[in-house]
Design a protein around this motif. Structure first.
Motif, PDB file in Angstrom:
ATOM      1  N   ILE A  23       9.906   4.397   2.712  1.00  0.00           N
ATOM      2  CA  ILE A  23      10.018   3.901   4.089  1.00  0.00           C
ATOM      3  C   ILE A  23      11.045   2.763   4.148  1.00  0.00           C
ATOM      4  N   ASP A  24      11.693   2.508   3.034  1.00  0.00           N
ATOM      5  CA  ASP A  24      12.684   1.429   2.987  1.00  0.00           C
ATOM      6  C   ASP A  24      14.068   1.931   3.425  1.00  0.00           C
ATOM      7  N   GLY A  25      14.831   1.016   3.996  1.00  0.00           N
ATOM      8  CA  GLY A  25      16.236   1.302   4.294  1.00  0.00           C
ATOM      9  C   GLY A  25      16.492   2.387   5.327  1.00  0.00           C
TER      10      GLY A  25
ATOM     11  N   GLY B 251       0.718  -0.464  12.668  1.00  0.00           N
ATOM     12  CA  GLY B 251       0.477  -0.440  11.219  1.00  0.00           C
ATOM     13  C   GLY B 251       0.835   0.911  10.617  1.00  0.00           C
ATOM     14  N   GLY B 252       0.487   1.078   9.335  1.00  0.00           N
ATOM     15  CA  GLY B 252       0.758   2.343   8.648  1.00  0.00           C
ATOM     16  C   GLY B 252      -0.361   3.318   8.966  1.00  0.00           C
ATOM     17  N   LYS B 253      -0.287   3.944  10.141  1.00  0.00           N
ATOM     18  CA  LYS B 253      -1.413   4.750  10.620  1.00  0.00           C
ATOM     19  C   LYS B 253      -1.575   6.044   9.845  1.00  0.00           C
ATOM     20  N   ILE B 254      -0.596   6.376   9.052  1.00  0.00           N
ATOM     21  CA  ILE B 254      -0.779   7.567   8.218  1.00  0.00           C
ATOM     22  C   ILE B 254      -1.985   7.384   7.291  1.00  0.00           C
ATOM     23  N   PHE B 255      -2.314   6.122   7.013  1.00  0.00           N
ATOM     24  CA  PHE B 255      -3.429   5.865   6.102  1.00  0.00           C
ATOM     25  C   PHE B 255      -4.775   5.756   6.808  1.00  0.00           C
ATOM     26  N   SER B 256      -4.755   5.883   8.135  1.00  0.00           N
ATOM     27  CA  SER B 256      -5.975   5.527   8.856  1.00  0.00           C
ATOM     28  C   SER B 256      -7.147   6.449   8.534  1.00  0.00           C
TER      29      SER B 256
ATOM     30  N   SER C  65       6.854   9.073   6.855  1.00  0.00           N
ATOM     31  CA  SER C  65       5.490   8.818   7.320  1.00  0.00           C
ATOM     32  C   SER C  65       5.196   9.711   8.534  1.00  0.00           C
ATOM     33  N   LEU C  66       4.560   9.191   9.582  1.00  0.00           N
ATOM     34  CA  LEU C  66       4.162  10.087  10.668  1.00  0.00           C
ATOM     35  C   LEU C  66       5.349  10.685  11.441  1.00  0.00           C
ATOM     36  N   PRO C  67       6.433   9.958  11.684  1.00  0.00           N
ATOM     37  CA  PRO C  67       7.484  10.554  12.524  1.00  0.00           C
ATOM     38  C   PRO C  67       7.929  11.937  12.066  1.00  0.00           C
TER      39      PRO C  67
ATOM     40  N   ALA D 122       0.794  -1.226   0.000  1.00  0.00           N
ATOM     41  CA  ALA D 122       0.000   0.000   0.000  1.00  0.00           C
ATOM     42  C   ALA D 122       0.828   1.278   0.000  1.00  0.00           C
ATOM     43  N   GLY D 123       0.209   2.279  -0.562  1.00  0.00           N
ATOM     44  CA  GLY D 123       0.678   3.658  -0.498  1.00  0.00           C
ATOM     45  C   GLY D 123      -0.568   4.457  -0.800  1.00  0.00           C
ATOM     46  N   SER D 124      -0.498   5.786  -0.832  1.00  0.00           N
ATOM     47  CA  SER D 124      -1.733   6.461  -1.206  1.00  0.00           C
ATOM     48  C   SER D 124      -1.844   6.577  -2.721  1.00  0.00           C
TER      49      SER D 124
ATOM     50  N   ALA E 282      11.273   6.020  14.221  1.00  0.00           N
ATOM     51  CA  ALA E 282      10.690   5.400  13.024  1.00  0.00           C
ATOM     52  C   ALA E 282       9.375   4.738  13.367  1.00  0.00           C
ATOM     53  N   GLY E 283       8.519   4.600  12.358  1.00  0.00           N
ATOM     54  CA  GLY E 283       7.264   3.864  12.518  1.00  0.00           C
ATOM     55  C   GLY E 283       7.530   2.366  12.542  1.00  0.00           C
ATOM     56  N   ASP E 284       6.507   1.617  12.948  1.00  0.00           N
ATOM     57  CA  ASP E 284       6.687   0.160  13.061  1.00  0.00           C
ATOM     58  C   ASP E 284       6.880  -0.517  11.705  1.00  0.00           C
ATOM     59  N   LEU E 285       6.130  -0.096  10.672  1.00  0.00           N
ATOM     60  CA  LEU E 285       6.313  -0.743   9.368  1.00  0.00           C
ATOM     61  C   LEU E 285       7.679  -0.366   8.795  1.00  0.00           C
ATOM     62  N   THR E 286       8.084   0.858   9.048  1.00  0.00           N
ATOM     63  CA  THR E 286       9.404   1.300   8.599  1.00  0.00           C
ATOM     64  C   THR E 286      10.483   0.432   9.246  1.00  0.00           C
TER      65      THR E 286
ATOM     66  N   GLY F 219       7.683   5.732  -6.356  1.00  0.00           N
ATOM     67  CA  GLY F 219       8.949   6.004  -5.685  1.00  0.00           C
ATOM     68  C   GLY F 219       9.828   4.780  -5.509  1.00  0.00           C
ATOM     69  N   THR F 220      10.579   4.752  -4.411  1.00  0.00           N
ATOM     70  CA  THR F 220      11.516   3.634  -4.219  1.00  0.00           C
ATOM     71  C   THR F 220      10.780   2.310  -4.102  1.00  0.00           C
ATOM     72  N   ALA F 221       9.476   2.355  -3.777  1.00  0.00           N
ATOM     73  CA  ALA F 221       8.665   1.141  -3.745  1.00  0.00           C
ATOM     74  C   ALA F 221       8.808   0.390  -5.070  1.00  0.00           C
TER      75      ALA F 221
ATOM     76  N   ASP G 262       6.919  -4.892   2.600  1.00  0.00           N
ATOM     77  CA  ASP G 262       8.191  -4.792   1.880  1.00  0.00           C
ATOM     78  C   ASP G 262       7.986  -5.218   0.409  1.00  0.00           C
ATOM     79  N   GLU G 263       8.161  -4.286  -0.500  1.00  0.00           N
ATOM     80  CA  GLU G 263       7.911  -4.577  -1.921  1.00  0.00           C
ATOM     81  C   GLU G 263       8.886  -5.610  -2.470  1.00  0.00           C
ATOM     82  N   ARG G 264      10.127  -5.566  -2.003  1.00  0.00           N
ATOM     83  CA  ARG G 264      11.119  -6.535  -2.490  1.00  0.00           C
ATOM     84  C   ARG G 264      10.648  -7.950  -2.152  1.00  0.00           C
TER      85      ARG G 264
HETATM   86  C1  LIG Z   1       9.292   1.798  -0.095  1.00  0.00           C
HETATM   87  C2  LIG Z   1       7.968   2.408   0.225  1.00  0.00           C
HETATM   88  N1  LIG Z   1       6.868   1.659   0.134  1.00  0.00           N
HETATM   89  C3  LIG Z   1       5.652   2.191   0.412  1.00  0.00           C
HETATM   90  C4  LIG Z   1       5.542   3.489   0.788  1.00  0.00           C
HETATM   91  C5  LIG Z   1       4.158   4.071   1.080  1.00  0.00           C
HETATM   92  N2  LIG Z   1       4.039   4.381   2.502  1.00  0.00           N
HETATM   93  C6  LIG Z   1       4.149   5.637   2.976  1.00  0.00           C
HETATM   94  S1  LIG Z   1       3.926   5.751   4.592  1.00  0.00           S
HETATM   95  C7  LIG Z   1       3.642   4.094   4.747  1.00  0.00           C
HETATM   96  C8  LIG Z   1       3.283   3.482   6.063  1.00  0.00           C
HETATM   97  C9  LIG Z   1       4.370   3.612   7.074  1.00  0.00           C
HETATM   98  O1  LIG Z   1       3.990   2.977   8.260  1.00  0.00           O
HETATM   99  P1  LIG Z   1       4.811   3.153   9.607  1.00  0.00           P
HETATM  100  O2  LIG Z   1       6.279   3.081   9.328  1.00  0.00           O
HETATM  101  O3  LIG Z   1       4.297   2.200  10.614  1.00  0.00           O
HETATM  102  O4  LIG Z   1       4.514   4.635  10.028  1.00  0.00           O
HETATM  103  P2  LIG Z   1       3.153   5.345  10.488  1.00  0.00           P
HETATM  104  O5  LIG Z   1       2.409   5.715   9.263  1.00  0.00           O
HETATM  105  O6  LIG Z   1       2.358   4.452  11.370  1.00  0.00           O
HETATM  106  O7  LIG Z   1       3.693   6.507  11.179  1.00  0.00           O
HETATM  107  C10 LIG Z   1       3.744   3.476   3.497  1.00  0.00           C
HETATM  108  C11 LIG Z   1       3.560   2.024   3.279  1.00  0.00           C
HETATM  109  C12 LIG Z   1       6.728   4.249   0.873  1.00  0.00           C
HETATM  110  N3  LIG Z   1       6.735   5.527   1.262  1.00  0.00           N
HETATM  111  N4  LIG Z   1       7.925   3.679   0.603  1.00  0.00           N
END
Ligand SMILES: Cc1ncc(C[n+]2csc(CCOP(=O)(O)OP(=O)(O)O)c2C)c(N)n1
Length: 494
Positions: A375-377, A429-434, A347-349, A26-28, A396-400, A75-77, A49-51
C-alpha cells in the motif's frame, strides 16, 4: 506448532533481549504476532507507514537506551524498514525487525506480497538472535502458513482479506507448452498489456468458457466477451464444476488464485503470461506468445443463468444502499468520464472495483502496482503514470493515501495540462481487516486500534495544503449502510 505459539515464542524471545515496546504495522500475515501482542502488557505503538515506524522505534531506543521492535507484515512493508535500519546500524542502535513471511515454498513464485525477505537487510542487520551483540539491528523473519490462526479458509466480502500471497520463480523456457484440454475450464484474465488484448479476446471467444476478468486485464468490460463474463463476483467460481484453470496475464488478485494452492490443489492450472511469475507454488508460466488455439468447450447455461440472477440481485442491493462503500465504487465507475485512465490502489479498491464497478464498456485503461501488492507509494506511482492526453483517476484507501502524503510534491513538475483526480475512499482505517476471522479473538478495541488503525481524519486540509482541492476528492462511505450491504450480499451465497 501453531502460528500463535511460534509468535508467542518469538515475542518472548525478544522480550528476553530487553524489548518492552513494539511498533506494530498491521497486515494479515503478521496477525499471529498482533494477536499475541494485543493480549500482552507490552507497550504498543500502531503505525500505517513502516518506514516511519522504524524511525520512531529508533527514537525510542535513543530515549530509553534499550532495544525496540518493529513488527511488520510481508512484502514491501519489510523493504520500508531499510532506511532506519541503515541509520541504526551506523549508530549502533538495537533496532529489532520482526517481519512476517510466507512459507519458504512460495519463494521465487511471484505471489502477491511475497518477496525474498531472508537476509534482505544484508550486512545492516544480524539474523541470529543467539549471536546478536545487542548493538546493531537484528532481523527475525517468521514464516506463517495458513490458516494463520484458526484453521478455516477465510472468506470475507466475497474476496480474500489476505494481503500476502506466494513468491516468484523465473519462467521455464524449456517447459513444454501445454495446450490445455480441459472439458470445463475456467479462464482467469489478469493484468494484460493493451497489445495482447486482441489475441486474448480471440482465445476467450474460441474457448467459450466462463471468464473471470480482473479490471487490469482491460477486458473486464469488453463487449465481445459479455456473454462469457462471470458478473456476480469470484464466489460464483465455487458454484462451477471446473476441471482446470487457464490463467492469462499477470498474477491474479482474486482469492480463488490462492485457493489453488490450498483447498484446490488438485485442480490443474496452466498459465500464459509475459510476467515471469506463477504466483503459485506449482506449475510453470508459458509465454503469452505461445498461446495455442484452444479447444471450444460447451456452454454451461445453468451456470451463467445463476450468475446473472445473483448479479441482478447484487445490483438491487446496491440500489437500495447507495451510501455503502460498494455502491460508491459502482457510482465512481459511472461518473468517471469515458476513456479515462484509472489507477486502482491495493486493498479494497482493486477488489471492490472488480466486484462492483459498472460493466458498461467505457474505454477505461487500468493500472496498479501488482508486483508486491504494497500500500506504499501508490499515489506517487499514479502521478508518474498520469498521461497528459487523457483524464487520469486514482482510487485509493485512506491509509494508502496517508502512506504517501507527500506524493503531490511532484505535481507542478508534471507536463502542462495533465488532468488528474485522486479519489480517497475514506472508510476510517484499513477496513479490509474488519472481518478477518483470525483476529476475531482479539479484543475489539485493540483490533480496531492496532490492526485497522481506525481514525477520524479528513483529507480536505491535505488537499488544501497542496492547493489541490479540485483534484483530491474524498468519499466517505456510510459504515452502517456498508454493513447492511455485506450482510445481504453474504446471504445471497448461503
Ligand atoms: C507497505 C504495506 N504495508 C502493509 C500492508 C498490509 N495492508 C494491506 S491492506 C492494508 C490496509 C489498507 O487500508 P486502506 O488503504 O485504508 O484501504 P481499505 O482496506 O480500507 O480499503 C494494509 C495495512 C501492505 N499491503 N503494504
Amino acid at each position: 506448532m501453531l502460528n500463535v505459539e511460534r509468535a508467542g515464542e518469538a515475542i518472548a524471545r525478544v522480550r528476553a533481549l530487553g524489548v518492552r515496546e513494539f511498533c506494530v504495522c498491521a497486515g494479515s500475515r503478521n496477525s499471529p504476532l498482533l494477536a499475541v501482542l494485543g493480549a500482552s502488557d507490552a507497550r504498543l505503538f500502531s503505525f500505517v507507514d513502516e518506514r516511519s515506524a522504524a524511525f520512531f522505534a529508533l527514537g525510542r531506543i535513543k530515549q530509553h537506551r534499550r532495544p525496540v521492535a518493529v513488527v511488520t507484515t510481508s512484502g514491501t512493508a519489510v523493504a520500508e524498514l531499510l532506511p532506519a535500519t541503515v541509520e541504526a546500524f551506523y549508530s549502533d542502535a538495537p533496532l529489532i525487525l520482526m517481519t512476517a513471511d510466507r512459507p519458504a515454498r512460495y519463494r521465487g513464485t511471484g505471489a502477491p506480497q511475497c518477496i525474498d525477505q531472508e537476509g534482505i537487510f544484508g550486512t545492516f542487520a544480524a539474523t541470529d538472535p543467539d549471536a546478536w551483540n545487542g548493538t546493531m539491528p537484528l532481523h527475525i523473519n517468521l514464516e506463517f502458513d495458513e490458516p494463520l490462526i484458526d484453521g478455516k479458509p477465510i472468506f470475507v466480502f466475497g474476496f480474500s482479506i489476505l494481503d500476502s500471497e506466494p513468491t516468484r520463480r523465473p519462467p521455464n523456457p524449456k517447459s513444454k507448452i501445454q495446450n490445455p484440454k480441459f472439458e470445463r475450464p475456467l479462464l482467469i484474465l489478469a493484468a494484460l498489456p493493451p497489445e495482447d488484448r486482441e489475441r486474448v479476446r480471440e482465445y476467450a471467444l474460441t474457448l467459450n468458457a466462463p471468464v473471470y476478468a480482473e479490471a487490469l486485464s482491460g477486458l473486464r468490460e469488453d463487449a465481445a466477451l459479455e456473454h462469457l463474463h462471470i458478473k456476480s463476483g469470484e464466489r460464483m467460481i465455487h458454484a462451477g464444476s471446473f476441471d482446470g484453470v487457464i490463467r492469462i496475464g499477470g498474477v491474479p488478485t482474486l482469492r480463488f488464485w490462492r485457493d489453488l494452492d490450498e483447498s484446490k490443489r488438485e485442480l490443474p492450472v496452466v498459465s500464459f503470461s509475459n510476467v515471469r511469475f506463477t504466483g503459485l507454488s506449482r506449475g510453470d508460466v508459458h509465454p503469452l506468445a505461445a498461446l495455442p488455439r484452444p479447444k471450444a468447450s460447451a456452454r454451461d447455461e445453468e451456470f451463467f443463468d445463476r450468475d446473472a440472477a445473483i448479479a441482478a440481485k447484487i445490483g438491487r442491493i446496491l440500489d437500495a444502499e447507495p451510501d455503502s462503500e460498494p455502491a460508491i465504487f459502482r457510482e465512481l465507475s459511472r461518473e468517471v468520464p469515458p476513456g479515462s485512465r484509472i489507477y486502482l490502489g491495493n486493498s479494497l479498491p482493486i477488489r471492490e472495483w472488480d466486484l462492483f464497478a459498472s460493466r458498461d464498456p467505457r474505454g477505461f485503461e487500468y493500472e496498479g502496482n501488482r508486483g508486491a501488492n504494497g500500500i506504499d507509494g501508490q499515489l506517487s506511482t499514479f502521478l508518474g503514470w498520469c498521461a497528459n492526453d487523457r483524464e487520469n483517476f486514482a482510487v485509493a484507501g485512506d491509509l494508502t493515501a496517508l502512506y504517501d502524503m507527500n506524493a503531490p510534491w511532484i505535481v507542478p513538475q508534471l507536463d502542462a495540462g495533465t488532468r488528474f483526480r485522486i479519489v480517497v475512499v475514506n472508510n476510517g482505517g484499513g477496513k479490509i481487516f474488519s472481518r478477518v476471522a483470525s483476529l476475531k479473538s482479539m479484543d475489539g478495541d485493540v483490533r480496531r486500534r492496532i490492526v485497522e488503525n481506525q481514525h477520524s481524519l479528513r483529507f480536505g486540509p491535505w488537499a488544501a495544503m497542496w492547493n489541490l482541492e479540485d483534484q483530491i476528492i474524498e468519499r466517505i462511505p456510510d459504515a452502517e449502510a456498508t454493513r447492511r450491504f455485506w450482510e445481504q450480499y453474504d446471504a445471497l451465497w448461503s
